[in-house]
Design an enzyme around this catalytic site. Structure first.
Site, PDB file in Angstrom:
ATOM      1  N   LYS A 179      38.982 -22.984  33.384  1.00 45.41           N
ATOM      2  CA  LYS A 179      38.544 -23.183  34.769  1.00 45.41           C
ATOM      3  C   LYS A 179      37.362 -22.259  35.065  1.00 45.41           C
ATOM      4  O   LYS A 179      37.524 -21.072  35.293  1.00 45.41           O
ATOM      5  CB  LYS A 179      39.658 -22.900  35.777  1.00 45.41           C
ATOM      6  CG  LYS A 179      39.226 -23.413  37.154  1.00 45.41           C
ATOM      7  CD  LYS A 179      39.788 -22.648  38.308  1.00 45.41           C
ATOM      8  CE  LYS A 179      39.186 -21.310  38.554  1.00 45.41           C
ATOM      9  NZ  LYS A 179      37.813 -21.299  39.056  1.00 45.41           N
ATOM     10  N   GLU A 253      41.350  -9.060  32.401  1.00 42.69           N
ATOM     11  CA  GLU A 253      40.135  -8.234  32.271  1.00 42.69           C
ATOM     12  C   GLU A 253      39.539  -8.136  33.661  1.00 42.69           C
ATOM     13  O   GLU A 253      39.023  -9.123  34.185  1.00 42.69           O
ATOM     14  CB  GLU A 253      39.136  -8.903  31.321  1.00 42.69           C
ATOM     15  CG  GLU A 253      39.638  -9.103  29.906  1.00 42.69           C
ATOM     16  CD  GLU A 253      39.727  -7.822  29.124  1.00 42.69           C
ATOM     17  OE1 GLU A 253      39.373  -6.749  29.662  1.00 42.69           O
ATOM     18  OE2 GLU A 253      40.166  -7.876  27.973  1.00 42.69           O
ATOM     19  N   CYS A 289      30.883  -5.934  34.274  1.00 40.12           N
ATOM     20  CA  CYS A 289      32.107  -5.184  34.590  1.00 40.12           C
ATOM     21  C   CYS A 289      32.147  -3.765  34.013  1.00 40.12           C
ATOM     22  O   CYS A 289      32.698  -2.863  34.612  1.00 40.12           O
ATOM     23  CB  CYS A 289      33.302  -5.962  34.077  1.00 40.12           C
ATOM     24  SG  CYS A 289      33.121  -6.405  32.337  1.00 40.12           S
ATOM     25  N   GLU A 388      33.882  -0.899  43.280  1.00 41.14           N
ATOM     26  CA  GLU A 388      32.938  -1.664  42.462  1.00 41.14           C
ATOM     27  C   GLU A 388      31.927  -2.346  43.378  1.00 41.14           C
ATOM     28  O   GLU A 388      32.305  -3.123  44.246  1.00 41.14           O
ATOM     29  CB  GLU A 388      33.721  -2.706  41.657  1.00 41.14           C
ATOM     30  CG  GLU A 388      32.871  -3.445  40.669  1.00 41.14           C
ATOM     31  CD  GLU A 388      33.685  -4.440  39.846  1.00 41.14           C
ATOM     32  OE1 GLU A 388      34.421  -5.241  40.443  1.00 41.14           O
ATOM     33  OE2 GLU A 388      33.574  -4.415  38.605  1.00 41.14           O
TER      34      GLU A 388
END
Ligand code: NAD
Length: 481
Positions: A179, A253, A289, A388
């Site tokens: 997806k 992750e 990331c 983040e």
């Protein structure tokens, strides 16, 4: 570029979607619609999972093929992707703002590297062994594919991160429903065409782009045996909760806020290390990331380090992601730019000092651009150091001595990447050992396909890449003889 698609790749054919809803992709460079694809609906997921299930359960199908036969098919898929490198580069960079210089090196080639790596491993692998028993007799220990995998990927590296999942998973004999994120869908059609050309059997990989509801539906689908997810920590937590309730294996992750630790003996000559420093802290417009977005600088060389990062960020060419000269492209979406700009405002409000950037680049009045931005004098407890941002914004944090640097590096909810910059290799490795993160680099940061990749703490659960990732798609069974 205008892309119009009206089908999904499910069960080895191009299937008409259940609903007429569309995903419109908007160029981050021009803010214009550049194409439409169907928006996945739960019944499309049902069809994709049914196809993956049938392919997995076929007694003469993919999961029962001889390893060498699967390896040959994976090599064919790598060859088919090789032929599509220019299409993949255009597809990715036109949607998410990744500079073509980055997509050419990573997105359009990493999947092939992984397919060939795991195909090679598969040719050497053994899936059964007999062990002498401690209490007499012996045990036949077998490793079999875990089953049908629901793979959910984000928009920042849509193809590489999909391959992190399907390359080891295909080697293991699993089948997939992928997806993609609604921001990056065109590239998934390039992948589907390569799968078709490579004659991967029907149902082994099925692709249904869609939003988070469709993703959540896939996670909970009764016929899914494992979930492999890359994305934000918030989404990862809710997926983990669902998988916990279902006792369903899951790899997560997630986000990061890694530290780039500059030791007091580091070589800071930008001519020598500028490219590595850029790759470790700002790659893909800061939308990566593992980046070391907290730069820890020794007080003894603080001003010099501020000057180096100010010069680095100020020298970067910001522009259209499809221009080969561009080093920093636009943010992937308007929402993403708003997020980055709100963190810049928060940093200023919290008393950090902008040394370069902080606004929108001049002359680029269309597109979701932000200037590469350096904050000096950042408190590690402030929002810009703890959360983040996912944009080209670095926080420079002073420290006093190696122990202090390690303390600050570990004072984070996350633990995904990081780097140590030093003239003394052994000292660098010693510091790296003490940083709580799943991966870390010395004088560079470049994920290595042969080594496990992933995070600790809020950065995730489990590992991708390396032989460890093959094991994550296999289940053991002990037959006591
Ligand atoms: P996101 O979590 O919003 O979405 C990621 C994917 O999950 C998308 O396909 C989305 O549609 C889907 N999704 C969202 N919520 C879901 C839910 N509840 N159930 C099922 N599916 C759901 O993340 P994003 O904004 O697309 O990506 C950026 C994030 O990904 C950043 O936090 C970044 O750090 C992280 N990331 C992590 C890694 C890593 O390897 N650790 C790599 C790249 C990106």
């Amino acid at each position: 570029m205008t892309v119009q698609r009206d089908r999904f790749y499910i069960g080895g054919t191009w299937r008409t979607p259940a609903s007429s809803a569309k995903i419109s992709v908007i160029s981050p460079n021009t803010e214009q619609v550049i194409g439409q694809v169907p928006d996945g609906d739960p019944s499309d997921i049902d069809a994709a999972v049914a196809a993956a299930r049938a392919a997995f359960d076929d007694p003469s199908g993919w999961s029962h093929w001889a390893p060498a036969q699967r390896a040959d098919a994976m090599d064919r898929l790598a060859d088919a992707l090789d032929k599509r490198v220019p299409d993949m580069v255009q597809a990715v960079s036109s949607q998410n703002g990744m500079p073509v210089a980055v997509s050419e090196k990573l997105e359009a080639v990493f999947p092939q590297l992984l397919l060939r790596y795991y195909a090679g491993m598969l040719r050497e692998a053994s899936f059964e062994e007999t062990r002498p028993g401690l209490l007499g007799g012996s045990t036949l220990v077998g490793r079999a594919p875990i089953g049908v995998v629901g793979a959910i990927v984000p928009w920042n590296f849509p193809q590489a991160l999909a391959a992190f999942k399907y390359a080891p998973g295909l080697a293991a004999g699993c089948t997939f429903v992928i997806k993609p994120s609604p921001e990056t869908v065109f590239d998934s059609y390039v992948l589907a065409e390569a799968i078709e050309e490579a004659r991967i059997p029907a149902g082994v990989i099925n692709i249904v782009p869609g939003g988070r509801e469709v993703g959540a539906y896939l996670v909970e689908h009764p016929d899914i045996d494992k979930v492999a997810f890359t994305g934000s920590t918030g989404a990862g937590r809710s997926i983990a909760e669902a998988c916990g309730r279902l006792l369903r294996p899951v790899t997560l992750e997630l986000g990061g806020k890694s530290a780039a630790i500059i030791l007091d003996d580091a070589n800071l000559d930008l001519a020598a290390i500028g490219e590595q420093l850029f790759g470790a802290t700002l790659l893909n417009n800061g939308q990566t990331c593992y980046l070391g977005t907290r730069v820890l600088a020794p007080k003894s060389r603080y001003q010099e380090i501020v000057d180096v990062f100010t010069a680095l960020a100020g020298s970067l060419q910001v522009g259209d992601s499809l221009d080969p000269q561009t080093q920093i492209g636009p943010m992937a979406s308007a929402r993403q730019r708003e997020r980055v700009e709100s963190y810049i405002a928060k940093g200023i409000g919290d008393g950090a000092r902008v040394t370069v950037g902080g606004g929108r680049p001049e002359g680029l009045d269309r597109g979701w651009f932000v200037q590469p931005t350096i904050f000096a004098d950042v408190d590690n407890r402030s929002a810009i150091a703890q959360e983040e941002i996912f944009g080209p914004v670095l926080s420079l944090i002073p420290y006093e001595g190696d122990d202090d640097a390690i303390r600050i590096a570990n004072d984070s909810a996350y633990g995904l990447g990081g780097s140590v910059w030093t003239g003394d290799h052994d000292r660098g490795v010693e510091v790296a050992r003490r940083v709580k993160s799943g991966t870390i680099g010395i004088n560079n940061y470049l994920p290595d396909p042969t080594a496990p990749f992933g995070g600790v703490k809020a950065s995730g659960l489990g590992r991708e890449l390396g032989p460890e990732a093959l094991s994550a798609y296999l289940e053991t069974k002990s037959i006591y003889l």
